[in-house]
Design a protein around this motif. Structure first.
Motif, short mmCIF file in Angstrom:
data_model
loop_
_atom_site.label_atom_id
_atom_site.label_comp_id
_atom_site.label_asym_id
_atom_site.label_seq_id
_atom_site.Cartn_x
_atom_site.Cartn_y
_atom_site.Cartn_z
N PHE A 203 -7.99 1.12 12.65
CA PHE A 203 -7.00 2.10 13.02
C PHE A 203 -5.63 1.48 12.84
O PHE A 203 -5.42 0.30 13.10
CB PHE A 203 -7.20 2.54 14.47
N THR A 204 -4.67 2.28 12.37
CA THR A 204 -3.34 1.77 12.10
C THR A 204 -2.31 2.87 12.26
O THR A 204 -2.65 4.07 12.20
CB THR A 204 -3.26 1.17 10.68
N ALA A 205 -1.07 2.48 12.45
CA ALA A 205 0.04 3.42 12.47
C ALA A 205 0.81 3.39 11.15
O ALA A 205 1.81 4.08 11.01
CB ALA A 205 0.98 3.11 13.63
N VAL A 206 0.34 2.59 10.20
CA VAL A 206 1.01 2.44 8.90
C VAL A 206 0.42 3.43 7.90
O VAL A 206 -0.80 3.45 7.70
CB VAL A 206 0.87 1.00 8.36
N ARG A 207 1.26 4.23 7.28
CA ARG A 207 0.82 5.15 6.23
C ARG A 207 0.76 4.35 4.91
O ARG A 207 1.77 4.08 4.28
CB ARG A 207 1.78 6.33 6.09
N VAL A 208 -0.44 3.99 4.51
CA VAL A 208 -0.63 3.13 3.34
C VAL A 208 -0.48 3.95 2.07
O VAL A 208 -1.20 4.92 1.85
CB VAL A 208 -2.01 2.45 3.37
N VAL A 209 0.48 3.53 1.22
CA VAL A 209 0.72 4.23 -0.04
C VAL A 209 0.84 3.26 -1.22
O VAL A 209 1.08 3.70 -2.35
CB VAL A 209 2.01 5.09 0.04
N CYS A 210 0.69 1.95 -0.96
CA CYS A 210 0.89 0.95 -2.02
C CYS A 210 0.36 -0.38 -1.53
O CYS A 210 -0.12 -0.52 -0.40
CB CYS A 210 2.37 0.85 -2.37
N ASN A 211 0.49 -1.40 -2.38
CA ASN A 211 0.03 -2.73 -2.00
C ASN A 211 0.86 -3.31 -0.85
O ASN A 211 0.33 -4.00 0.02
CB ASN A 211 0.09 -3.66 -3.21
N ASN A 212 2.15 -3.03 -0.85
CA ASN A 212 3.02 -3.56 0.21
C ASN A 212 2.62 -3.02 1.58
O ASN A 212 2.50 -3.77 2.55
CB ASN A 212 4.48 -3.21 -0.07
N THR A 213 2.43 -1.71 1.66
CA THR A 213 2.06 -1.11 2.95
C THR A 213 0.64 -1.47 3.34
O THR A 213 0.33 -1.55 4.53
CB THR A 213 2.24 0.41 2.90
N LEU A 214 -0.23 -1.70 2.37
CA LEU A 214 -1.58 -2.17 2.68
C LEU A 214 -1.52 -3.55 3.33
O LEU A 214 -2.21 -3.81 4.33
CB LEU A 214 -2.45 -2.21 1.43
N LYS A 215 -0.68 -4.43 2.80
CA LYS A 215 -0.53 -5.76 3.38
C LYS A 215 -0.02 -5.68 4.81
O LYS A 215 -0.46 -6.42 5.69
CB LYS A 215 0.43 -6.60 2.53
N ILE A 216 0.92 -4.78 5.05
CA ILE A 216 1.46 -4.61 6.40
C ILE A 216 0.37 -4.12 7.35
O ILE A 216 0.22 -4.63 8.46
CB ILE A 216 2.65 -3.64 6.39
N ALA A 217 -0.42 -3.15 6.88
CA ALA A 217 -1.45 -2.56 7.74
C ALA A 217 -2.51 -3.57 8.13
O ALA A 217 -2.95 -3.61 9.28
CB ALA A 217 -2.09 -1.37 7.03
#
Length: 216
Positions: free
Chosen positions: A156-170
């Protein structure tokens, strides 16, 4: 770099402007096609030629295998023979019952790094408003990589994954994440059972956020 190869999304357009926009309530099959995930990871023996200038005998390397895309034949990685592949279609199929009867809605899905990574993200329906203006939405992420850079990860995450950068954050914090190493078999139902025990961290996460925004 965003490393987006193909993707689909519902709702707000991603920051990089890429991807196919889908209306709400689309089928898993439509998501698979629009996200560019309608191919499979295939495997073959690793072979090499001995001799001067590549002229000689052909040999196989028995402990490794090469993974490649079924559509473009593009090589993706050389991995151990024990490596268990998770297919792009399996990532989306994970959400079928969640979206059809569980109230979840797919938000984004796609392919990164020429096919080495794939992900899907669904809105859970959980959200919170901080001080009456900032809305935080809850998502369920499932991602994997076939090059050894990421275990199959659900969280579960609050990050809206739309790319490699946001995937890394999540996946960076990965608190509450369920990770399946590629030497193990991917069992979607087992992951869902474990996720059922990790819903509470979302409430704790929101509680901490509210405490933070209350601080001057």
């Amino acid at each position: 770099m965003h490393l987006v190869e193909t993707m689909a999304y519902a709702g707000q357009r991603p920051w990089h402007g890429l991807g196919n926009k889908l209306a709400a309530g689309q089928s898993i099959e439509q998501w698979r096609q629009s996200a560019g995930m309608d191919w499979a990871i295939e495997e073959s023996d690793v072979q090499f030629i001995t001799g001067n200038e590549g002229i000689g005998s052909l040999h196989a390397y028995p402990d490794q295998k090469v993974l490649y895309r079924s559509d473009t034949k593009r090589p993706l990685a050389v991995v151990s023979k024990r490596f268990q592949v998770v297919q792009p279609g399996e990532i989306l199929e994970f959400y079928r019952d969640l979206t059809e009867v569980g109230g979840y809605e797919l938000e984004t899905a796609g392919v990164l790094a020429e096919g080495r990574k794939v992900w899907a993200l669904a809105r859970t329906g959980q959200s919170a408003v901080l001080k009456g203006k900032d809305q935080v939405d809850g998502y369920l992420l499932l991602a994997t990589a076939c090059d050894g850079t990421l275990a199959t990860t659900a969280q579960f995450t609050a990050v809206r994954v739309v790319c490699n950068n946001t995937l890394k954050i999540a996946v960076g914090g990965n608190r509450g994440a369920i990770k399946v190493p590629h030497r193990s078999t991917f069992d979607p139902e087992a992951i869902k059972r474990q996720l059922g025990l990790t819903v509470e961290p979302w409430a704790r996460f929101i509680s901490k956020l509210k405490d933070l925004v209350a601080c001057p």
